[in-house]
Design a protein around this motif. Structure first.
Motif, short mmCIF file in Angstrom:
data_model
loop_
_atom_site.label_atom_id
_atom_site.label_comp_id
_atom_site.label_asym_id
_atom_site.label_seq_id
_atom_site.Cartn_x
_atom_site.Cartn_y
_atom_site.Cartn_z
N SER A 1 24.58 16.69 -24.49
CA SER A 1 23.14 16.81 -24.22
C SER A 1 22.82 18.13 -23.53
O SER A 1 21.79 18.73 -23.80
N TYR B 1 21.34 13.08 -15.63
CA TYR B 1 21.79 12.75 -16.99
C TYR B 1 22.49 13.95 -17.63
O TYR B 1 23.58 13.81 -18.19
N CYS C 1 26.53 14.47 -19.32
CA CYS C 1 26.62 14.48 -20.78
C CYS C 1 26.66 15.92 -21.32
O CYS C 1 25.61 16.52 -21.58
#
Length: 76
Positions: free
Chosen positions: A67, A60, A64
């Motif tokens: 993030s 993830y 991103c």
């Protein structure tokens, strides 16, 4: 990820020689954790339920950038 933490004693010595500090309390949890400056190295047994969770979190973060930035700020 490894089949068994016991197989890694050779690497334990090498990592310590390279300046990594072991967090010995993690060994009883069937994982190894080493720290060197800003690097955190985790080694899990393949039966550890956290393996999938950690790999998904890394995947993830790799997709991103925002993030990644927030996580880096959180860890500072």
């Amino acid at each position: 990820v490894t089949a068994t933490i016991a197989e890694l004693d050779f690497f334990d010595m090498r990592l310590k020689e390279a300046g990594y500090r072991a967090q010995e309390d993690q060994r009883r949890l069937n994982r190894l954790f080493y720290r060197k400056e800003e690097i955190n190295l985790f080694i899990f047994e393949d039966t550890d339920p956290d393996v999938t969770r950690c790999l998904r979190f890394i995947a993830y973060l790799n997709t991103c950038p925002e993030s990644q930035r927030r996580y880096r700020l959180l860890k500072e």
